[in-house]
Design an enzyme around this catalytic site. Structure first.
Site, mmCIF file in Angstrom:
data_model
loop_
_atom_site.group_PDB
_atom_site.id
_atom_site.type_symbol
_atom_site.label_atom_id
_atom_site.label_comp_id
_atom_site.label_asym_id
_atom_site.label_seq_id
_atom_site.Cartn_x
_atom_site.Cartn_y
_atom_site.Cartn_z
ATOM 1 N N TYR A 194 3.543 28.463 9.039
ATOM 2 C CA TYR A 194 4.111 27.500 8.593
ATOM 3 C C TYR A 194 3.465 26.597 7.788
ATOM 4 O O TYR A 194 3.661 26.176 6.544
ATOM 5 C CB TYR A 194 4.847 26.579 9.985
ATOM 6 C CG TYR A 194 5.790 25.105 9.583
ATOM 7 C CD1 TYR A 194 6.852 25.340 8.697
ATOM 8 C CD2 TYR A 194 5.184 24.021 9.753
ATOM 9 C CE1 TYR A 194 7.355 23.930 8.489
ATOM 10 C CE2 TYR A 194 5.838 22.888 9.836
ATOM 11 C CZ TYR A 194 7.039 23.110 9.153
ATOM 12 O OH TYR A 194 7.582 21.702 8.529
ATOM 13 N N LYS A 242 3.443 25.917 3.797
ATOM 14 C CA LYS A 242 3.574 24.462 3.262
ATOM 15 C C LYS A 242 2.519 23.969 2.292
ATOM 16 O O LYS A 242 2.642 23.405 1.229
ATOM 17 C CB LYS A 242 3.715 23.400 4.256
ATOM 18 C CG LYS A 242 4.852 23.541 4.990
ATOM 19 C CD LYS A 242 6.325 23.071 4.247
ATOM 20 C CE LYS A 242 7.508 22.867 5.045
ATOM 21 N NZ LYS A 242 8.781 22.879 4.241
ATOM 22 N N GLY A 301 20.758 21.469 8.962
ATOM 23 C CA GLY A 301 19.527 21.181 9.910
ATOM 24 C C GLY A 301 19.309 19.690 10.213
ATOM 25 O O GLY A 301 19.964 18.969 10.150
HETATM 26 C C1 AKB Z 1 7.353 21.115 13.445
HETATM 27 O O1 AKB Z 1 6.874 20.650 14.488
HETATM 28 O O2 AKB Z 1 6.918 22.195 13.149
HETATM 29 C C2 AKB Z 1 7.809 20.140 12.448
HETATM 30 C C3 AKB Z 1 6.745 19.556 11.530
HETATM 31 C C4 AKB Z 1 5.850 18.491 12.034
HETATM 32 O O3 AKB Z 1 6.736 19.712 10.295
HETATM 33 N N1 AKB Z 1 8.445 19.115 13.143
#
Ligand code: AKB
Length: 312
Positions: A136, A140, A6
Site C-alpha cells: 500500500y 501511494k 468507502g
Molecule cells: C491504513 O491504515 O492503511 C490507512 C492509512 C493510514 O492510510 N488508514
C-alpha cells in the site's frame, strides 16, 4: 466520486451533494449502495474499467474527480499484486481521463504509509526519507510521483493529502492498520471490552473525519497557485496510542476494559510515523486541525451510542 461507498467517500459525497446539489455529484463504486443510490446519481464503476470510466466522464460532462478507491495497508499485505494493480492502474486511468478530457481538478488521497522504518518518526517532515515497506505504502509513494508527473507534463490540476488514520462514525474503515481506533468505539459501547491488535504504546497520527473532510475541501477550494505541492501534502491531526484512547473512553465508561493481542499489523504500525509535521499545508492554504483526542472521543461515543445497543 470513485469509491463513494468507502469510509471517506460516504462522507465526502454527502458533503459535496449538500454544497453543489444532489444531481451534480455522481457517486460510483464497485458495489451497489442503496443509501447513495436513493439520494442521487449512482453508477457501478470499477476504476480498472477504463472504457467505462471514460464513458461516464463523457456522458455526464464530469469536471472534477475524487478518486478514493484503494486497497489499504493490512489488506494489501494479503493481496499484494491486486493491491498494486488497483492502486496504480486505477490512479493512472483517472489521471489519463483528466488529461484527455481536460478536467478542472482531481483529488487523490495518499497516506502516512508513504513513510517507512528509517523515516524520522516524530513530527515527520514533508520532505523526508521515504522507504515504505507495505505494498500500500509503495503504491501511494509511486502514485504521488505520478501525480507530480501529470501536473508537470500535462498540466493536470491534481491535489492530494497524506491522510493519517481517519476516525468517523458514519461508515466503517476496511483493511487498514489504523482501523482499531474506530473498532474500539463500537466494542466499548456494545461489549464494554476490546482486544486491540496493536501494542498499548503504538503511537500513530490520526484525524477525526470532520477535520479530514474539511481539509480535503479546503485543499480543493484553494487557488491553484497556492497549491505548491503536487505530490501530496502532509496532514497531521492528533497522535495517540491505544492506551491513551482507551483511557479517554474510560472517562466516559469506567467499566471499559482493553487487552492487547498484537498481530501482523504491529509491524506496519512500527514502520509509520508517530506524528506528522503539516506546516506546509498551514502555510500554503491555511490548514488548521480542530478536533483533539478529548473532543473526538466524546463525539464518537455520542454518535455511535445512538446507533448501537449493548450486547448483554
Ligand atoms: C491504513 O491504515 O492503511 C490507512 C492509512 C493510514 O492510510 N488508514
Amino acid at each position: 466520486m470513485i469509491g463513494a461507498s468507502g469510509q471517506v467517500g460516504t462522507e465526502l459525497t454527502a458533503e459535496l451533494r449538500a454544497r453543489y446539489g444532489t444531481e451534480k455529484v455522481i457517486a460510483t463504486d464497485i458495489t451497489p449502495n442503496p443509501n447513495l443510490r436513493e439520494k442521487g446519481p449512482f453508477f457501478i464503476l470499477d476504476v480498472l474499467n477504463r472504457a467505462q470510466l471514460y464513458e461516464i466522464v463523457t456522458a455526464h460532462n464530469v469536471k472534477v474527480i475524487y478518486h478514493l478507491a484503494a486497497v489499504l495497508s493490512a489488506s494489501g499485505e494479503k493481496k499484494p499484486k491486486f493491491a498494486w494493480k488497483l492502486n496504480m492502474e486505477g490512479l493512472l486511468n483517472v489521471l489519463d481521463v483528466a488529461k484527455d478530457h481536460k478536467l478542472d481538478k482531481v483529488f487523490w488521497p495518499s497516506s502516512i504509509a508513504v513513510f517507512g522504518p528509517t523515516t524520522p518518526r516524530n513530527n515527520t517532515p514533508q520532505d523526508s526519507v521515504m522507504d515504505p515497506n507495505t505494498v500500500y505504502g509503495i503504491s501511494k509513494l509511486a502514485g504521488e510521483r505520478w501525480c507530480q508527473w501529470y501536473f508537470d507534463n500535462h498540466g493536470v490540476d491534481v491535489r492530494s493529502l497524506r491522510y493519517p488514520g481517519l476516525i468517523g462514525y458514519k461508515s466503517l474503515p476496511g483493511g487498514g492498520t489504523t482501523d482499531y481506533a474506530v473498532e474500539i468505539f463500537y466494542k466499548s459501547l456494545e461489549e464494554h471490552k476490546y482486544t486491540c491488535f496493536l501494542k498499548p504504546d503504538s503511537y500513530l497520527p490520526m484525524m477525526y473525519m470532520p477535520d479530514a473532510i474539511r481539509a480535503t475541501l479546503e485543499l480543493m477550494d484553494a487557488p491553484a497557485e497556492q497549491v505548491k505541492i503536487r505530490s501530496s501534502y502532509n496532514l497531521g491531526g492528533i497522535s495517540f496510542s491505544p492506551k491513551e484512547i482507551a483511557a479517554e473512553i474510560q472517562k466516559h465508561q469506567p467499566d471499559f476494559k482493553i487487552e492487547y493481542k498484537p498481530d501482523f499489523r504491529q509491524a506496519i504500525a512500527d514502520s509509520w510515523p508517530k506524528s506528522i509535521d503539516d506546516s506546509r499545508a498551514m502555510q500554503d492554504w491555511n490548514w488548521k486541525n480542530q478536533y483533539g483526542l478529548k473532543e473526538m472521543v466524546a463525539d464518537m461515543l455520542t454518535q455511535i451510542g445512538k446507533k448501537v445497543k449493548p450486547v448483554s
